[in-house]
Scaffold this active site. Structure first.
Site, PDB file in Angstrom:
ATOM      1  N   HIS A 169     -31.731   1.126  10.782  1.00 48.83           N
ATOM      2  CA  HIS A 169     -31.697   0.885  12.220  1.00 48.83           C
ATOM      3  C   HIS A 169     -32.136   2.150  12.925  1.00 48.83           C
ATOM      4  CE1 HIS A 169     -30.315  -0.379  16.163  1.00 48.83           C
ATOM      5  NE2 HIS A 169     -30.316  -1.592  15.672  1.00 48.83           N
ATOM      6  N   ASP A 188     -28.712  -8.058  11.357  1.00 52.76           N
ATOM      7  CA  ASP A 188     -29.481  -9.196  10.873  1.00 52.76           C
ATOM      8  C   ASP A 188     -29.276  -9.490   9.396  1.00 52.76           C
ATOM      9  OD1 ASP A 188     -30.622  -9.972  13.232  1.00 52.76           O
ATOM     10  OD2 ASP A 188     -32.152  -8.414  13.119  1.00 52.76           O
TER      11      ASP A 188
END
Ligand code: ACO
Length: 428
Positions: A307, A364
């Site tokens: 991320h 996700d």
């Protein structure tokens, strides 16, 4: 005395003001740098650049903190509803009971869409990706509500656009899915709440009796809350930058949907499931795929890992991992790819490549597994993300507008050819 930073260039020193946020985040304000020195800053991907000050979402990537308007994501995911969180993001405070009832009722009045929008939908081939359909239908709203194009309309009228898009997005999302599977669309059922109505439009046939499964509705509610805002990410920055040109709310949200579509952003949830399926079909050898992810000559990346801002863990991933276990358990679903996902996570957490680069599962990684268990097909996953992110985009667009932010227009360092003379074609 307020603090300043200094830039020394050639024989001059430029003093730059320091801006400190309410969570003590410190930024150097370079607003006057170019005017005074001719210098600009260069930061591809905006990795170190704050595009705005914002009072909506706070996140600390090192500590794994995410808060909406000061409330922790853990508490909101456990205790609130998606519409309560939407109200909080858009209007700044948690609603009282009458405020929430009023918000819900206003939304219920606008869930229906103009019949002509169905004609637009019918023009799409059934294999059209639902994200493309969704963004097109949201843009189409500008044609049905042309007053939304007026940048100087009153706050009350802006609010009507906000209510309309909140109300119509679930209808568009469900209809994009119906178009994909070639089924007739289902009209909104305003006796149901936001999530229940959406599930019915997705899964029931018109006029069919449909009982909302509370386990599914609650999981959906949680997923939407977890996705509701994430400060200045790719799609949100897109919404703000498009809106900064005074494009309408609908045009700005539609641009955000397109930005979210990319596999490095919201499209990652579909990419994760496709990856896990490929690993399963390939025999489930997670080590082989880990090696591929680490091989710099191989374009494969472990989808759902890493991320831009979380360099410790993604707090949403923790909540989702637990929710995935609960949902699969309660629904009695035994999904082999959940085991592959857990195996990959286990290996990555102890693999020096991933540890050194601080690559952890992101939101996700597990959300797709829940969506699958809820019966939502893979290419609808990003649409689900868009549905969740909508109140965040709205809040950010509204804040940008209320702060009278200038049009977004980055600079560049030009590295192309210098001036050269044009040669006639036959002399080249
Ligand atoms: N698998 C393997 N290696 C990775 C991964 C991954 N998923 N993610 C990053 N790396 C490596 C990079 O190759 C790079 O290695 P290097 O230093 O040896 O060159 C290093 O880790 C840093 O990666 P960057 O791409 O520079 O990190 P950045 O912050 O630019 O990218 C991103 C973040 C796009 C999320 C990236 O981690 C990625 O592509 N992940 C997979 C896609 C994904 O899951 N996206 C969803 C993000 S969450 C969201 O948008 C809701």
């Amino acid at each position: 005395m307020s603090k300043t930073a200094e830039i020394k260039f050639e024989d001059k020193t430029y003093k730059l003001p320091i801006v400190v946020g309410t969570e003590n985040e410190v930024g150097v304000d370079i607003g006057k740098l170019r005017g005074e020195s001719g210098l600009i800053t260069l930061d591809p991907g905006y990795k170190n650049t704050g595009a705005t000050t914002s009072a909506i979402t706070f996140l600390d990537g090192e500590k794994g903190i995410l808060r909406y308007r000061g409330y922790s994501i853990e508490e909101l995911a456990e205790k609130s509803s998606f519409l309560e969180v939407s109200y909080l993001l858009i209007y700044g405070e948690l609603p009282t009971v009458p405020q929430l009832t009023d918000f819900q009722n206003q939304i219920k009045v606008h869930t229906l869409v103009h019949e002509d929008i169905k004609k637009i939908l019918e023009g799409f081939p059934s294999n059209a990706h639902p994200m493309g359909v969704l963004s097109s239908l949201v843009t189409a709203l500008t044609a049905f509500y042309p007053e939304s194009l007026d940048p100087n309309r009153s706050a009350e009228k802006v609010n009507l656009s906000i209510i309309r898009i909140m109300a119509k997005m679930p209808t568009f999302a469900a209809w994009a899915y119906k178009n994909e599977i070639g089924h007739p669309v289902n009209y909104p059922d305003n006796t149901l709440d936001y999530c229940g109505n959406f599930l019915k439009m997705m899964f029931a046939l018109p006029a069919e009796k449909y009982d909302v499964d509370p386990v599914i509705a609650s999981a959906l509610n949680k997923l939407l809350i977890l996705h509701a805002d994430h400060e200045q990410n790719c799609s949100t920055s897109t919404v703000r930058i498009v809106g900064s040109a005074q494009a309408s709310l609908y045009a700005s949200i539609s641009a955000g949907i397109n930005a979210l579509w990319g596999p490095l952003h919201g499209g990652a949830n579909s990419a994760v499931i496709n990856m896990l399926e490929n690993i399963r079909k390939d025999g489930g050898d997670t080590k082989k795929w880990m090696a591929k992810a680490k091989d710099k000559d191989d374009p494969f990346r472990l989808m759902g890992f890493g991320h831009r801002v979380y360099k410790n863990f993604d707090p949403r991933a923790k909540i989702i991992k637990k929710a995935a276990d609960d949902v699969l358990d309660k629904l009695g679903v035994n999904d082999p790819i959940l085991e592959i996902a857990k195996g990959l996570e286990q290996e990555a957490l102890s693999d020096p490549y991933f540890v050194e680069r601080k690559l952890y599962p992101n939101v996700d990684f597990y959300s797709g597994i829940i969506y699958r268990a809820l019966g939502i097909p893979v290419d609808m996953f990003t649409v689900m993300f868009a549905l969740g992110r909508l109140p965040g985009w709205i809040a950010q667009w509204k804040e940008m507008r209320e702060n009278n932010e200038p049009i977004g227009r980055p600079r560049q360092i030009y590295v192309g050819e210098n001036l050269r003379a044009y040669k006639e074609m036959n002399k080249r």
